[in-house]
Design a protein around this motif. Structure first.
Motif, PDB file in Angstrom:
ATOM      1  N   VAL A 148       0.841  -1.204   0.000  1.00  0.00           N
ATOM      2  CA  VAL A 148       0.000   0.000   0.000  1.00  0.00           C
ATOM      3  C   VAL A 148       0.872   1.250   0.000  1.00  0.00           C
ATOM      4  CG1 VAL A 148      -1.576   1.388   1.410  1.00  0.00           C
ATOM      5  CG2 VAL A 148      -2.039  -1.041   1.051  1.00  0.00           C
ATOM      6  N   VAL A 149       1.832   1.300   0.902  1.00  0.00           N
ATOM      7  CA  VAL A 149       2.694   2.475   1.024  1.00  0.00           C
ATOM      8  C   VAL A 149       3.523   2.675  -0.241  1.00  0.00           C
ATOM      9  CG1 VAL A 149       4.658   3.433   2.288  1.00  0.00           C
ATOM     10  CG2 VAL A 149       2.725   2.448   3.531  1.00  0.00           C
ATOM     11  N   SER A 150       4.095   1.606  -0.762  1.00  0.00           N
ATOM     12  CA  SER A 150       4.889   1.715  -1.995  1.00  0.00           C
ATOM     13  C   SER A 150       4.044   2.237  -3.149  1.00  0.00           C
ATOM     14  CB  SER A 150       5.475   0.355  -2.384  1.00  0.00           C
ATOM     15  OG  SER A 150       6.416  -0.061  -1.450  1.00  0.00           O
ATOM     16  N   SER A 151       2.821   1.744  -3.262  1.00  0.00           N
ATOM     17  CA  SER A 151       1.964   2.174  -4.369  1.00  0.00           C
ATOM     18  C   SER A 151       1.568   3.647  -4.232  1.00  0.00           C
ATOM     19  CB  SER A 151       0.725   1.283  -4.497  1.00  0.00           C
ATOM     20  OG  SER A 151      -0.139   1.438  -3.401  1.00  0.00           O
ATOM     21  N   ILE A 152       1.340   4.114  -3.012  1.00  0.00           N
ATOM     22  CA  ILE A 152       1.011   5.530  -2.801  1.00  0.00           C
ATOM     23  C   ILE A 152       2.207   6.403  -3.191  1.00  0.00           C
ATOM     24  CG2 ILE A 152       0.518   7.303  -1.070  1.00  0.00           C
ATOM     25  CD1 ILE A 152      -1.116   5.164   0.446  1.00  0.00           C
ATOM     26  N   ILE A 153       3.381   6.034  -2.735  1.00  0.00           N
ATOM     27  CA  ILE A 153       4.578   6.825  -3.037  1.00  0.00           C
ATOM     28  C   ILE A 153       4.847   6.846  -4.537  1.00  0.00           C
ATOM     29  CG2 ILE A 153       7.087   6.917  -2.756  1.00  0.00           C
ATOM     30  CD1 ILE A 153       6.653   5.965   0.127  1.00  0.00           C
ATOM     31  N   GLU A 154       4.733   5.699  -5.194  1.00  0.00           N
ATOM     32  CA  GLU A 154       4.979   5.641  -6.637  1.00  0.00           C
ATOM     33  C   GLU A 154       3.923   6.443  -7.407  1.00  0.00           C
ATOM     34  OE1 GLU A 154       5.275   1.457  -7.377  1.00  0.00           O
ATOM     35  OE2 GLU A 154       7.248   1.347  -6.422  1.00  0.00           O
ATOM     36  N   PHE A 155       2.665   6.387  -6.978  1.00  0.00           N
ATOM     37  CA  PHE A 155       1.616   7.179  -7.618  1.00  0.00           C
ATOM     38  C   PHE A 155       1.928   8.672  -7.491  1.00  0.00           C
ATOM     39  CE2 PHE A 155      -2.258   9.690  -7.303  1.00  0.00           C
ATOM     40  CZ  PHE A 155      -2.874   9.388  -8.503  1.00  0.00           C
ATOM     41  N   GLN A 156       2.300   9.095  -6.300  1.00  0.00           N
ATOM     42  CA  GLN A 156       2.646  10.502  -6.096  1.00  0.00           C
ATOM     43  C   GLN A 156       3.803  10.919  -6.994  1.00  0.00           C
ATOM     44  OE1 GLN A 156       1.589  12.163  -1.841  1.00  0.00           O
ATOM     45  NE2 GLN A 156       3.362  10.863  -1.742  1.00  0.00           N
ATOM     46  N   ASP A 157       4.793  10.054  -7.116  1.00  0.00           N
ATOM     47  CA  ASP A 157       5.952  10.380  -7.947  1.00  0.00           C
ATOM     48  C   ASP A 157       5.540  10.524  -9.409  1.00  0.00           C
ATOM     49  OD1 ASP A 157       8.696  10.957  -8.153  1.00  0.00           O
ATOM     50  OD2 ASP A 157       9.113   8.920  -8.843  1.00  0.00           O
ATOM     51  N   ARG A 158       4.675   9.620  -9.884  1.00  0.00           N
ATOM     52  CA  ARG A 158       4.237   9.662 -11.285  1.00  0.00           C
ATOM     53  C   ARG A 158       3.331  10.850 -11.579  1.00  0.00           C
ATOM     54  NH1 ARG A 158       2.864   4.480 -10.425  1.00  0.00           N
ATOM     55  NH2 ARG A 158       0.653   4.898 -10.721  1.00  0.00           N
ATOM     56  N   HIS A 159       2.430  11.181 -10.673  1.00  0.00           N
ATOM     57  CA  HIS A 159       1.400  12.172 -10.969  1.00  0.00           C
ATOM     58  C   HIS A 159       1.586  13.518 -10.282  1.00  0.00           C
ATOM     59  CE1 HIS A 159      -1.066   9.492 -13.323  1.00  0.00           C
ATOM     60  NE2 HIS A 159      -0.740   8.550 -12.461  1.00  0.00           N
ATOM     61  N   LEU A 160       2.405  13.583  -9.245  1.00  0.00           N
ATOM     62  CA  LEU A 160       2.587  14.836  -8.524  1.00  0.00           C
ATOM     63  C   LEU A 160       4.049  15.237  -8.419  1.00  0.00           C
ATOM     64  CD1 LEU A 160       0.123  14.057  -5.590  1.00  0.00           C
ATOM     65  CD2 LEU A 160      -0.367  15.346  -7.675  1.00  0.00           C
ATOM     66  N   GLY A 161       4.915  14.445  -8.997  1.00  0.00           N
ATOM     67  CA  GLY A 161       6.343  14.714  -8.907  1.00  0.00           C
ATOM     68  C   GLY A 161       6.816  15.759  -9.903  1.00  0.00           C
ATOM     69  N   VAL A 162       8.072  16.094  -9.794  1.00  0.00           N
ATOM     70  CA  VAL A 162       8.687  17.111 -10.643  1.00  0.00           C
ATOM     71  C   VAL A 162       8.585  16.733 -12.120  1.00  0.00           C
ATOM     72  CG1 VAL A 162      10.891  18.225 -11.175  1.00  0.00           C
ATOM     73  CG2 VAL A 162      10.261  17.801  -8.813  1.00  0.00           C
ATOM     74  N   HIS A 163       8.696  15.463 -12.425  1.00  0.00           N
ATOM     75  CA  HIS A 163       8.708  15.011 -13.817  1.00  0.00           C
ATOM     76  C   HIS A 163       7.351  14.495 -14.283  1.00  0.00           C
ATOM     77  CE1 HIS A 163      12.988  15.580 -13.595  1.00  0.00           C
ATOM     78  NE2 HIS A 163      13.044  14.771 -12.557  1.00  0.00           N
ATOM     79  N   SER A 164       6.301  14.852 -13.580  1.00  0.00           N
ATOM     80  CA  SER A 164       4.955  14.410 -13.928  1.00  0.00           C
ATOM     81  C   SER A 164       4.539  14.980 -15.283  1.00  0.00           C
ATOM     82  CB  SER A 164       3.964  14.867 -12.864  1.00  0.00           C
ATOM     83  OG  SER A 164       2.647  14.615 -13.276  1.00  0.00           O
ATOM     84  N   PRO A 165       3.945  14.145 -16.158  1.00  0.00           N
ATOM     85  CA  PRO A 165       3.505  14.646 -17.466  1.00  0.00           C
ATOM     86  C   PRO A 165       2.255  15.514 -17.384  1.00  0.00           C
ATOM     87  CG  PRO A 165       2.904  12.345 -17.226  1.00  0.00           C
ATOM     88  CD  PRO A 165       3.724  12.712 -16.018  1.00  0.00           C
ATOM     89  N   THR A 166       1.540  15.443 -16.272  1.00  0.00           N
ATOM     90  CA  THR A 166       0.326  16.248 -16.096  1.00  0.00           C
ATOM     91  C   THR A 166       0.615  17.354 -15.086  1.00  0.00           C
ATOM     92  OG1 THR A 166      -0.437  14.742 -14.377  1.00  0.00           O
ATOM     93  CG2 THR A 166      -1.238  14.346 -16.609  1.00  0.00           C
ATOM     94  N   PRO A 167      -0.117  18.444 -15.150  1.00  0.00           N
ATOM     95  CA  PRO A 167       0.111  19.520 -14.183  1.00  0.00           C
ATOM     96  C   PRO A 167      -0.127  19.029 -12.756  1.00  0.00           C
ATOM     97  CG  PRO A 167      -1.362  20.244 -15.939  1.00  0.00           C
ATOM     98  CD  PRO A 167      -1.155  18.777 -16.126  1.00  0.00           C
ATOM     99  N   ARG A 168       0.719  19.463 -11.859  1.00  0.00           N
ATOM    100  CA  ARG A 168       0.582  19.066 -10.463  1.00  0.00           C
ATOM    101  C   ARG A 168      -0.533  19.891  -9.829  1.00  0.00           C
ATOM    102  NH1 ARG A 168       6.308  19.616  -8.041  1.00  0.00           N
ATOM    103  NH2 ARG A 168       6.564  21.142  -9.668  1.00  0.00           N
TER     104      ARG A 168
END
Length: 176
Positions: free
Chosen positions: A49-69
């Motif tokens: 659960v924790v790993s999936s939350i962190i990875e989701f945040q990195d993909r969608h809310l991180g510096v290199h996210s393809p969508t606006p944060r």
């Protein structure tokens, strides 16, 4: 916790492969089960659960996210509070009752709602406190105030209520 961050700002999820971390998740799971019979997640489930939350945040809310944060990420340090009533316990108790799939990018909006629910639960349980910022020179701070508000912080005009103080030197250094 600083040694758990990658140099590019993303999470170092490889830390979750260590035996020591796996043991801490197992211990937290046993602790939560002893306090609440309805808690059913195993240590490996909690880790997942924790790993999936962190990875989701990195993909969608991180510096290199393809969508606006659209919101700030939850602080990485909350994922390492293994105390029985700490931030991880709050997240895992809530996660057990929520339906989500952080690995499926087509569920982005519903997963962002789950993150909002997690954030609200952390704030309610005093596991997450957003900063309160005081600016020594308020007339030069419009851009900085926007940044603070975008990151869920509050602005105060009372220095005694501030958790962070931005001095004139700080503002001058940013303008160089």
């Amino acid at each position: 916790m600083d040694n758990f961050q990658r140099k590019d700002g993303g999470p170092a999820t490889a830390v979750f492969n260590s035996d020591a971390i796996k043991l801490q998740f197992e211990s937290l799971s046993v602790n939560l089960k002893s306090k609440d019979e309805s808690f059913t997640l195993s240590g490996s489930d909690c880790l997942s659960v924790v790993s999936s939350i962190i990875e989701f945040q990195d993909r969608h809310l991180g510096v290199h996210s393809p969508t606006p944060r659209c919101r700030p990420r939850l602080p990485h340090s909350i994922f390492f509070d293994f105390s029985g009533e700490g931030s991880l316990a709050v997240i895992l108790k809530l996660a057990q009752n929520l339906k989500f799939d952080f690995s499926d990018d087509s569920n982005r909006e519903s997963n962002l709602k789950v993150l909002d629910d997690i954030e609200n639960a952390l704030v309610k349980n005093n596991c997450l406190v957003w900063p309160t910022v005081f600016f020594e020179t308020p007339d030069n701070s419009d851009e900085l105030e926007k940044i603070v508000k975008d990151h869920r912080g509050n602005i105060t005009t009372d220095v005694s209520k501030a958790s962070h103080i931005i001095s004139n030197e700080d503002i001058d250094a940013l303008n160089k």
